[in-house]
Scaffold this active site. Structure first.
Site, mmCIF file in Angstrom:
data_model
loop_
_atom_site.group_PDB
_atom_site.id
_atom_site.type_symbol
_atom_site.label_atom_id
_atom_site.label_comp_id
_atom_site.label_asym_id
_atom_site.label_seq_id
_atom_site.Cartn_x
_atom_site.Cartn_y
_atom_site.Cartn_z
ATOM 1 N N ASP A 1 0.929 -1.122 0.142
ATOM 2 C CA ASP A 1 0.064 -0.076 -0.085
ATOM 3 C C ASP A 1 0.826 1.201 -0.181
ATOM 4 O O ASP A 1 1.671 1.323 0.776
ATOM 5 C CB ASP A 1 -0.824 -0.116 1.236
ATOM 6 C CG ASP A 1 -2.015 -0.944 1.149
ATOM 7 O OD1 ASP A 1 -2.102 -1.713 0.092
ATOM 8 O OD2 ASP A 1 -2.699 -1.126 2.214
ATOM 9 N N ASP B 1 -13.834 -6.525 -4.840
ATOM 10 C CA ASP B 1 -13.945 -6.734 -3.420
ATOM 11 C C ASP B 1 -15.400 -7.274 -3.063
ATOM 12 O O ASP B 1 -16.412 -6.811 -3.414
ATOM 13 C CB ASP B 1 -13.769 -5.361 -2.598
ATOM 14 C CG ASP B 1 -12.527 -4.964 -2.687
ATOM 15 O OD1 ASP B 1 -11.503 -5.707 -2.997
ATOM 16 O OD2 ASP B 1 -12.223 -3.579 -2.536
#
Lengths: 251, 194
Positions: free
Chosen positions: A11, A130
């Site tokens: 990230d 997701d």
């Protein structure tokens, strides 16, 4: 034979790695390039960079980072997070990323998937999905998991394949962060619904979990914490998988 | 004198190819002509890239005929052949006889790390293990008319295709050595040392 892939995720915010990573002998643990190099040495097959920089104005930082990564890293890498336009996608690929991934923007505007596939080619386009079980079906979420969309993830996967997606990066919000294993029923449902490769993500905590995902047909499995916190090295993981008969790149 | 000219067709980022090989990224025929070795990387559509390459056809064929080492990567290898199913009517460099064809009956594109098995002596693979993994991304593969030029093969699902060619000073690889970590770097180093 084509190898099953192990993918590490990083990230990134404003060009820096967000979560602290406990590698030894790393000069700057916040530098994505240093970490990516380390992963490459350990035998990672691919790296996914998720940009969580909130501000669009700071996009330039990401493009510069992609250029640096491209110059230093000799394994394929994928970049995504907040991408909304074909122009950005073009810029990221031109900067040296091998693939881009789309998530929210693909749900908001499925035409973008088709357009992107035409511009950069299906092989370079990953659609991230997701999903979370809602009691009836696996529901698609966007905006980093904050917004339920009422769509069935299995149907959405089939649709993005038709639109030209080259791969699906499937994250289960039910297992993500638990380190108790990938979401096998969800992954299996998607693998059986599409012909394109599916990357399992969310929940990896041990080498057995990777084995479980590959056994039901995932082409690749992605993890972050398991590597970041030094619980297992990529090499240890691959040695375990090879020992159980999984075809992995081990050299 | 520049050692290696990496031919720039304006597609993709060649920074790590240059980093691994040294040399210069160029599309200047003069610079290509005076280089010692030529690398033709390639991503994209056969016909579209061939169109961009057309002005350099003469100088590239000259350097090959002079015996300078030449390496085609991915599409750059396919361009060495006569034609491709991807772009009917488009004429390749024709250094090798044969056609580029699309995968049939297997998952396409072929993406990921796959094994390369050399089928003859080729200096590119020196020090690289048989069955070593390289990174592939492609939907088409070459079908050389002359089996002699085949340097390596790769198994994919139910089929086997040519993953490298090699004849005298001309080399081609279907995979991306610049994305294949240590094996890829070794292969590029082998080319640099020719």
């Amino acid at each position: 034979m084509l190898a099953k892939r192990i993918i590490a995720a990083l990230d990134i915010r404003e060009g820096r790695v967000v979560k602290g990573i406990k590698f030894q002998n790393i000069r700057d643990a916040g530098d994505p390039v240093e970490l990516a190099k380390r992963y490459e040495e350990e035998g990672i097959d691919e790296i996914v960079f998720l940009d969580i920089t909130a501000s669009y104005e700071k996009r330039r930082i990401l493009f510069d980072l992609v250029k640096r990564i491209a110059e230093e890293i000799y394994v394929p890498f994928t970049v995504g997070g907040g991408i909304k336009s074909v122009e950005e996608i073009r810029e990221i690929i031109k900067s040296g990323a091998d693939k881009v991934f789309l998530n929210t923007a693909a749900v908001d505007n499925p035409e973008l998937v088709r357009e992107t596939a035409e511009v950069v080619g299906s092989a370079n386009l990953v659609i991230a999905i997701d999903a979370k079980w809602n009691g009836k079906f696996w529901e698609v979420y966007t905006h980093g998991g904050r917004k339920a969309r009422g769509m069935d993830a299995v149907e959405w996967a089939k649709e993005v394949e038709k639109l030209g997606a080259g791969e699906i990066l499937l994250t289960s919000m039910d297992t993500d962060g638990t380190q108790e294993g990938f979401d096998i029923p969800l992954t299996k449902a998607i693998v059986e619904a599409v012909d394109i490769p599916v990357i399992a993500s969310g929940g990896a905590g041990s080498p057995e979990h990777f084995y479980g995902a590959f056994k039901i047909g995932a082409s690749a499995a992605l993890a972050a914490s398991i590597f970041h916190y030094g619980k297992y090295t990529v090499r240890e993981l691959k040695e375990y998988l090879a020992g159980r008969g999984v075809n992995v790149r081990l050299e | 004198m520049r050692e290696i000219a990496i031919v720039d067709l304006g597609i993709g980022n060649l920074a790590n190819v240059r980093k691994a090989l040294g040399g210069v990224i160029t599309n200047d025929p003069y610079e290509i002509d005076r280089a010692e070795k030529i690398v033709l990387p390639g991503v994209g559509n056969f016909g579209a890239v061939m169109e961009r390459l057309e002005p350099l056809r003469g100088v590239i064929l000259d350097t090959i005929n002079e015996g300078k080492p030449f390496l085609g990567i991915c599409l750059g290898m396919q361009l060495l052949f006569e034609e491709s199913e991807e772009s009917p009517g488009s004429r390749g460099l024709g250094v090798f006889e044969g056609k580029v064809v699309r995968f049939r009956g297997v998952r396409t594109p072929h993406i990921g790390w796959n094994q390369v098995f050399p089928s003859k002596e080729c200096p590119l693979f020196e020090g690289i293990k048989e069955g070593a993994y390289f990174y592939f991304v492609h939907s088409y593969y070459v079908n050389p008319r002359d089996e002699e030029v085949v340097a390596a093969k790769t198994d994919y699902e139910s089929m086997v295709f040519t993953s490298a060619v090699c004849k005298d000073n001309v080399f081609g690889v279907q995979f991306h050595p610049e994305k294949s970590s240590k094996n890829g770097l070794r292969l590029l180093k082998n080319f640099r040392r020719l």
